[in-house]
Design a protein around this motif. Sequence first.
Motif, PDB file in Angstrom:
ATOM      1  N   GLU A 141      34.730 -47.950  30.747  1.00 57.11           N
ATOM      2  CA  GLU A 141      36.028 -47.270  30.869  1.00 57.11           C
ATOM      3  C   GLU A 141      37.046 -48.142  31.566  1.00 57.11           C
ATOM      4  O   GLU A 141      38.203 -48.232  31.130  1.00 57.11           O
ATOM      5  CB  GLU A 141      35.841 -45.956  31.632  1.00 57.11           C
ATOM      6  CG  GLU A 141      35.107 -44.887  30.844  1.00 57.11           C
ATOM      7  CD  GLU A 141      34.987 -43.588  31.612  1.00 57.11           C
ATOM      8  OE1 GLU A 141      34.858 -42.533  30.963  1.00 57.11           O
ATOM      9  OE2 GLU A 141      35.028 -43.629  32.870  1.00 57.11           O
ATOM     10  N   THR A 183      36.601 -42.161  24.472  1.00 62.75           N
ATOM     11  CA  THR A 183      35.336 -41.573  24.885  1.00 62.75           C
ATOM     12  C   THR A 183      34.227 -42.596  24.741  1.00 62.75           C
ATOM     13  O   THR A 183      34.390 -43.626  24.070  1.00 62.75           O
ATOM     14  CB  THR A 183      35.009 -40.309  24.047  1.00 62.75           C
ATOM     15  OG1 THR A 183      33.914 -39.608  24.637  1.00 62.75           O
ATOM     16  CG2 THR A 183      34.628 -40.688  22.625  1.00 62.75           C
ATOM     17  N   SER A 212      39.849 -43.465  32.998  1.00 63.58           N
ATOM     18  CA  SER A 212      39.715 -42.417  31.989  1.00 63.58           C
ATOM     19  C   SER A 212      39.763 -41.008  32.586  1.00 63.58           C
ATOM     20  O   SER A 212      39.814 -40.023  31.852  1.00 63.58           O
ATOM     21  CB  SER A 212      38.390 -42.592  31.227  1.00 63.58           C
ATOM     22  OG  SER A 212      38.440 -43.733  30.399  1.00 63.58           O
ATOM     23  N   ARG A 223      34.941 -37.410  28.356  1.00 61.74           N
ATOM     24  CA  ARG A 223      34.684 -38.822  28.629  1.00 61.74           C
ATOM     25  C   ARG A 223      33.396 -39.298  27.974  1.00 61.74           C
ATOM     26  O   ARG A 223      33.271 -40.479  27.613  1.00 61.74           O
ATOM     27  CB  ARG A 223      34.651 -39.063  30.136  1.00 61.74           C
ATOM     28  CG  ARG A 223      36.011 -38.933  30.797  1.00 61.74           C
ATOM     29  CD  ARG A 223      35.905 -38.944  32.308  1.00 61.74           C
ATOM     30  NE  ARG A 223      35.411 -40.220  32.822  1.00 61.74           N
ATOM     31  CZ  ARG A 223      35.209 -40.457  34.120  1.00 61.74           C
ATOM     32  NH1 ARG A 223      35.432 -39.506  35.012  1.00 61.74           N
ATOM     33  NH2 ARG A 223      34.765 -41.638  34.524  1.00 61.74           N
TER      34      ARG A 223
END
Length: 401
Positions: free
Chosen positions: A322, A329, A356, A365
């Motif tokens: 991330e 995602t 994120s 996520r």
Amino acid sequence: MTLKKAISGTNLEQAKSHNRRVVIEAIRTSGALSRAAIARLTALSSQTISNIVEELEEAGLLRPEATLKGARGQPAVPYSINPDGGYSIGLQLDHQLAVGVVSDLSGTMRARIERNVDRPTPAEALPLLAAISSDLIATSRLERKRLLGIGMAMPGPFGVEGMTSVGPTALPGWHDFPVADELERLTGIAVTVENDATAAAIGERLYGVARKLGSFVYLFIGTGLGAGLFLDGHLYKGSRHNAGEIGHIIVRPGGLPCGCGKRGCLERYVSLRAAYDRLDLPDPDHASPGLLEELLAKGDSRFEAWLAEAVEPLRQAIDILEMALDPETVVLGGFMPLPVIEALASRLEPLHLSVSATRARTTPRVLVGAAGKDTSVLGAAALPIFSETNPQFDVLQKPVT
């Protein structure tokens, strides 16, 4: 990201092949479209669209549907992808299985063959893969002239000295072996080779939870661990086609020894092999993923201990992905049984704070993949199709070295 931005074309004559792919992708993602609608979506001229649609219809890749009544003039004719216009073969090779499928242009699986293997060498695997390909052609009764090629998925990394020939997660004897050339010689069919995580990302993008996502990471949990990367609508593979080898990032400095020569690599904690080793099985090389599902259902204490140990390294890996890539995602999938993946996912919260973790999120996520255990082989089957029809997928079309 708008569709137009993702698939816009160019009117340069030398880009004709690219524009054909743009038209097919517009129809694939939006459904049946008239020529005028295609022109609006792609920013191509009406004359260019008319020429391309005629060529694609003549080639059998597009088919006209029932006409649409407009406000004025002649009714518009919408065009859709012709599923019977082309086929491809997908092959997947892993430590214990060789799988083959036939997929049509719509992504529908027309035939599937599975064979057991035991850490096969090239000399053992290639004749078997060629035979599977031949059997698939016979079983599906497809027209040979409409066969676009063979796509093959297998474990990476590719061409990295010391990381492709040692350790329990590597297949023996494949380092520097010209897979595509040799399989093409045996079958007489063009072959495209990709690592299994990238192929799985393609499969999930086409058939799973990532269909409408422009940027995501697919974590492929198999014998080892790898990642397929879609960034801004494009497949990213790196300068040597090895992007996503996240299984060999160090999450525990000085931790468990890895076959790559380092200690504390992620896949030593999150993978089928990691689970087998934690269970202290007498023959981990021949253990079945189904065993893990059985142990989970029984609440086996050793297996629960592995789950507990795997969560934090996986959480750390998601944080790294991330922070580095800012995907919409992270999708979890692979050969690991679905209930086990769901058990891992359910234990990840709270995830680490990262870029994120915003209030504006519309997608979780972390998602569990929906395309199933055949995600990689379906993605492999898509490689020849999309090398012919899709402007966004720059697939590997040369031998693995």
